[in-house]
Design a protein around this motif. Structure first.
Motif: not given
Length: 214
Positions: A182-186, A202-209
């Motif tokens: 698993t890539d540890p950086y997000v 906080n109104a929204s959160v998007h994440s990309e590993r």
């Protein structure tokens, strides 16, 4: 242990409970660290508290068992710094809620808009429902703030390094990290809205590993 995405809760969590928030909880300025109280064995003697200036903010403490660090989390612009302060506390609040086994955390509600609060709760419950807490170290770095022209909105992006972040089962004490490979950086992209009390929520959160690196 990536935090939830805006449209799906804990989107990057695996069945083996890979590490996270988020959004919501955090430590001190620069490269300082915090711990969270309520890990089951009681607060650590080295636990610290953080509360930014301005409107009355909830006090959030994190024990030394989970070192949530914020690197270069400063700006010379006072408005950007206010966004960074509240964004950091939202992250800290989320992790504190996991450690304290409290999906209904008032601190999380303070830093989240009503529209995203339910998603944050489900993200916290993805740990607490499995009797998991978080331990280890999670650096949060490379923050960038973009302010809306109307002064009421902002975008905050930052990276996390999950290499040394783990979960621990409260009942069995079993410790797990992210699955091998698993890539540890997000990379996180967060939209914030300034409420009537002047708090950047906080109104929204998007994440990309895999979208960040050192």
């Amino acid at each position: 242990m990536a935090r939830r995405a805006a449209s799906t809760t804990a989107a990057t969590l695996t069945a083996t409970a890979a590490l996270l928030l988020t959004a919501c909880g955090g430590g001190g300025d620069g490269k300082s660290s915090d711990g969270i109280k309520g890990t089951g064995s009681g607060p650590s003697p080295s636990a610290s508290a953080s509360s930014p200036p301005g409107p009355e903010h909830p006090e959030i403490t994190i024990p030394s068992s989970f070192r949530l660090t914020f690197e270069n989390w400063t700006s010379s612009d006072p408005v950007e710094q206010a966004v960074l302060n509240d964004g950091k506390e939202e992250i800290r609040a989320g992790y504190a809620a996991i450690i304290e086994n409290d999906p209904d955390s008032e601190a999380v509600a303070f830093y989240d808009t009503e529209g995203v609060r339910g998603q944050t709760k489900e993200w916290i419950k993805s740990y607490t429902d499995k009797n998991l807490t978080v331990i280890g170290k999670l650096p949060v770095f490379n923050p960038k703030v973009t302010l809306a022209k109307n002064g009421k909105g902002a975008l905050l992006s930052y990276c996390t390094d999950e290499s040394a972040a783990k979960t621990r089962n409260r009942k069995t004490s079993k410790v797990e990290g992210n699955p091998a490979g698993t890539d540890p950086y997000v990379l996180y992209s967060v939209s914030l809205a300034k409420n009537e009390q002047g708090v950047w929520q906080n109104a929204s959160v998007h994440s990309e590993r895999g979208a960040c690196s050192r």
